[in-house]
Design a protein around this motif. Sequence first.
Motif, PDB file in Angstrom:
ATOM      1  N   ILE A  13       1.010  -1.502  -0.217  1.00 55.77           N
ATOM      2  CA  ILE A  13       0.048  -0.244  -0.188  1.00 55.77           C
ATOM      3  C   ILE A  13       0.977   0.841  -0.368  1.00 55.77           C
ATOM      4  O   ILE A  13       0.831   2.221  -0.970  1.00 55.77           O
ATOM      5  CB  ILE A  13      -1.015   0.134   1.238  1.00 55.77           C
ATOM      6  N   LEU A  14       2.208   1.049   0.992  1.00 58.27           N
ATOM      7  CA  LEU A  14       3.072   2.812   0.913  1.00 58.27           C
ATOM      8  C   LEU A  14       3.910   2.310  -0.279  1.00 58.27           C
ATOM      9  O   LEU A  14       3.273   3.690  -0.679  1.00 58.27           O
ATOM     10  CB  LEU A  14       3.953   2.513   2.535  1.00 58.27           C
ATOM     11  N   SER A  15       4.100   1.969  -0.404  1.00 54.85           N
ATOM     12  CA  SER A  15       4.612   2.189  -2.455  1.00 54.85           C
ATOM     13  C   SER A  15       3.669   2.418  -3.086  1.00 54.85           C
ATOM     14  O   SER A  15       3.961   3.567  -4.256  1.00 54.85           O
ATOM     15  CB  SER A  15       5.633   0.073  -3.018  1.00 54.85           C
ATOM     16  N   ILE A  16       2.458   1.693  -3.600  1.00 57.54           N
ATOM     17  CA  ILE A  16       1.294   2.479  -4.251  1.00 57.54           C
ATOM     18  C   ILE A  16       1.604   3.584  -4.236  1.00 57.54           C
ATOM     19  O   ILE A  16       1.194   4.012  -4.817  1.00 57.54           O
ATOM     20  CB  ILE A  16       0.417   1.448  -4.545  1.00 57.54           C
ATOM     21  N   LEU A  17       1.072   4.011  -3.499  1.00 60.68           N
ATOM     22  CA  LEU A  17       1.002   5.744  -2.503  1.00 60.68           C
ATOM     23  C   LEU A  17       2.202   6.683  -3.010  1.00 60.68           C
ATOM     24  O   LEU A  17       1.982   7.771  -3.042  1.00 60.68           O
ATOM     25  CB  LEU A  17       0.224   5.184  -1.472  1.00 60.68           C
ATOM     26  N   LEU A  46      -2.876   3.538   9.137  1.00 60.64           N
ATOM     27  CA  LEU A  46      -0.699   3.634   8.664  1.00 60.64           C
ATOM     28  C   LEU A  46      -1.069   6.202   8.873  1.00 60.64           C
ATOM     29  O   LEU A  46       0.065   6.912   9.309  1.00 60.64           O
ATOM     30  CB  LEU A  46      -0.981   4.267   7.729  1.00 60.64           C
ATOM     31  N   GLU A  47      -2.168   6.345   8.480  1.00 58.91           N
ATOM     32  CA  GLU A  47      -1.912   7.615   8.629  1.00 58.91           C
ATOM     33  C   GLU A  47      -2.467   7.973   9.900  1.00 58.91           C
ATOM     34  O   GLU A  47      -1.264   8.983  10.702  1.00 58.91           O
ATOM     35  CB  GLU A  47      -3.175   8.478   7.748  1.00 58.91           C
ATOM     36  N   GLU A  48      -2.671   7.739  10.975  1.00 64.29           N
ATOM     37  CA  GLU A  48      -2.640   7.946  12.571  1.00 64.29           C
ATOM     38  C   GLU A  48      -1.910   7.730  13.047  1.00 64.29           C
ATOM     39  O   GLU A  48      -0.887   8.372  13.950  1.00 64.29           O
ATOM     40  CB  GLU A  48      -4.191   7.193  12.519  1.00 64.29           C
ATOM     41  N   ALA A  49      -0.918   6.793  12.440  1.00 60.82           N
ATOM     42  CA  ALA A  49       0.444   6.308  13.595  1.00 60.82           C
ATOM     43  C   ALA A  49       1.357   7.239  12.677  1.00 60.82           C
ATOM     44  O   ALA A  49       2.218   7.384  13.668  1.00 60.82           O
ATOM     45  CB  ALA A  49       0.246   4.688  13.148  1.00 60.82           C
ATOM     46  N   GLY A  50       1.012   8.175  11.721  1.00 56.08           N
ATOM     47  CA  GLY A  50       2.676   8.724  11.402  1.00 56.08           C
ATOM     48  C   GLY A  50       3.029   8.658  10.229  1.00 56.08           C
ATOM     49  O   GLY A  50       4.297   9.018   9.933  1.00 56.08           O
TER      50      GLY A  50
END
Length: 172
Positions: A13-17, A46-50
């Motif tokens: 997910i992070l790679s895609i974003l 992932l957003e809430e965890a920063g």
Amino acid sequence: MTKITLDKTDRKILSILQADGRLSNQDVAEQVSLSPSPCLRRIKRLEEAGVIRQYVALLDPDKIGLGLLAYVNVRLEKHSEAGAQSNARALALTPATSPRADFAVSVEQWPEVVACYAMTGEMDYLLRVHVQDMEHFSRFMMATLLRHPAVLDVKSSFALQRIKDTTALPLV
């Protein structure tokens, strides 16, 4: 600083974003083989965890007239905290801020500086500076950076060619 545990799906997910932050949740979900709801929950976590700090548009500096990229090493004068506080008490003033703290506050106000890092070694800071041209750089140096009272020395280098320029972090 709490580290979050990332599984294979989180990393994908992070790679895609990182490649395209404008993708819809539906598109991301399809690429990671999840339904939209669990995918959105993961992204929100992932957003809430920063882990995901923000979403931005990355601009081409050349196309907006900022064709000169400089890296500037800055060395500050050294004042001991104890000495500054002792002098302040002797003069019945509030304790002075350290040159490092004062410089850090100042650099936040300089739009030409797009990144500033405290460094180990001979110099105290490394600045990444985007300006229009050498004349703009000279004005920034003479009217802003070199006029800062804590700046003792600077060394500048200019980028000749962009070989690699990415914001994507390695997700190992």
